[in-house]
Design an enzyme around this catalytic site. Structure first.
Site, PDB file in Angstrom:
ATOM      1  N   ASN A 118       8.096  -1.892   7.646  1.00  0.00           N
ATOM      2  CA  ASN A 118       9.456  -2.417   7.776  1.00  0.00           C
ATOM      3  C   ASN A 118      10.466  -1.853   6.783  1.00  0.00           C
ATOM      4  OD1 ASN A 118       8.554  -4.095   9.882  1.00  0.00           O
ATOM      5  ND2 ASN A 118       7.796  -5.574   8.383  1.00  0.00           N
ATOM      6  N   LYS A 150      -2.460  -1.155  -1.278  1.00  0.00           N
ATOM      7  CA  LYS A 150      -2.606  -1.823   0.021  1.00  0.00           C
ATOM      8  C   LYS A 150      -2.346  -0.811   1.123  1.00  0.00           C
ATOM      9  CE  LYS A 150      -1.345  -6.074   2.444  1.00  0.00           C
ATOM     10  NZ  LYS A 150      -0.634  -7.364   2.313  1.00  0.00           N
TER      11      LYS A 150
END
Length: 379
Positions: free
Chosen positions: A199, A232
């Site tokens: 995003n 991550k």
């Protein structure tokens, strides 16, 4: 009877049809109030009530990982408490740890609304929040104040998830992450380099080995107190790209990897139309979390565990709703598990249910501690 699942969730999801982001904000406001009144009689009483009903303590669930004591392996994933406003409350809701953020160096409003959608047919959520947060300096100040104010109990470990500010060019990403880390390094127990959210434009390109190495290099140079540092990763990476990141993690002596972030895949979704927009999920930008992510994230966990011979701690996240889901990720190789979407669908009692079930799994397999189960499927 689970009141949340029987009464509250149907009212909020179906009758009131409350906007997911508005509902999330009301939840955070309540937790902020509880955190602010934790030391006062009413707040203390409520906090004790939560602990009695939602927490489960058992030595077999405890782990010391990377020098940090985790009371249990179930943590809150990043994205729920973006500004760390309830940092001292999550342990009262049963969590063994909580990951705050994603936090960027510059404060930013995130993407235009609506930007969070429930997909009940898929037990999933679609979000394109865009790292909305108050910025590293504001969060650091809040967490430092929390440390001064909370005296009655020790809160659970806090991870801090770091992202790139949207206004920062990709070529300056390393400096952006470094500035955030400098401000926050004293208030987190571990840190996460988030280069896998779909995003923020271009962010996932930072998973490329050459770009990621520049970020890890400056962070580890700054990391003189040797705080555990994780990366991550996205579930949509090819195995070769994941192998490259594993190699980088080993090269820069990272604490471990978090597998995985949300997926941009829309494969197999049952949801035809998102009510708020009138569009199919395939036409909407954003990452999918929840059940559709479950199997892929577990596959990635297993791959990392096998590639590292179990020598690199993994935090598993994606589609955990039940004990069975958590057990699959732990036995695939995850030392710790994070939840978000599952908690929305299953409610506050979910963590205690999973922990109770994990104790049953340990007894079933004649194991003395949860750490003995980590990676068991690979042995």
């Amino acid at each position: 009877m689970d009141t949340y699942q029987a009464i509250i969730r149907p009212i909020l999801f179906n009758l009131v049809k409350a906007d997911p982001e508005w509902l999330h904000q009301q939840t955070m406001n309540s937790l902020l109030w509880l955190s602010a009144t934790k030391e006062h009689p009413l707040g203390s009483w409520l906090n004790n009530c939560l602990q009695q009903h939602l927490c489960l303590s058992d030595k077999r669930l405890e782990q010391n990982l990377l020098g940090i004591n985790f009371a249990n392996p179930i943590g809150l994933a990043a994205g729920f408490d973006k500004d760390g406003i309830a940092a001292n409350i999550w342990s009262s809701l049963g969590f063994g740890f909580a990951e705050l953020g994603t936090i960027t160096y510059h404060s930013q409003p995130g993407n235009p609304r609506p930007r969070l959608f429930r997909l009940p047919l898929d037990q999933a959520a679609l979000n394109r929040m865009g790292f909305n947060n108050s910025g590293a300096a504001a969060v650091a100040a809040r967490l430092k104040q929390d440390k001064l104010e909370i005296t009655s109990s020790v809160s659970s470990p806090k991870g801090i998830n770091l992202g790139k500010s949207k206004i920062t060019p990709l070529e300056d990403a390393a400096q952006d992450y470094l500035e955030s880390f400098r401000l926050l390094k004293d208030v987190g127990d571990y840190f996460v380099v988030n280069v896998s959210s779909p995003n923020t434009p271009g962010l996932r390109s930072l998973q490329d080995a050459s770009l990621l190495s520049s970020i890890l290099d400056v962070l580890q140079q700054e990391n003189t107190s040797q705080k555990p540092l994780f990366v991550k990763i996205a579930p949509d990476l090819e195995w070769e790209a994941i192998a490259d990141i594993i190699h980088l993690a080993q090269t820069y002596n990272l604490a471990g990897l978090i597998a995985t972030n949300t997926t941009i895949s829309r494969e197999g979704l049952k949801t035809q139309i998102i009510e708020q927009t009138g569009q199919p999920p395939q036409a909407e930008a954003g990452g999918i979390s929840g059940a559709p992510l479950r199997d892929r994230s577990t596959e990635v966990i297993k791959f990392i565990y096998q590639q590292t011979q179990g020598q690199m701690p993994i935090i598993g996240v994606g589609g955990v709703f039940t004990t069975e889901h958590a057990w699959q990720k732990i036995t695939a190789g995850a030392s710790l598990i994070q939840v978000y979407t599952g908690w929305i669908y299953e409610g506050p009692l979910m963590v205690k249910r999973i922990l109770t079930g994990l104790l049953g799994k340990l007894e079933e397999h004649s194991l003395n501690s949860i750490s003995e189960a980590v990676g068991m499927e690979n042995r």
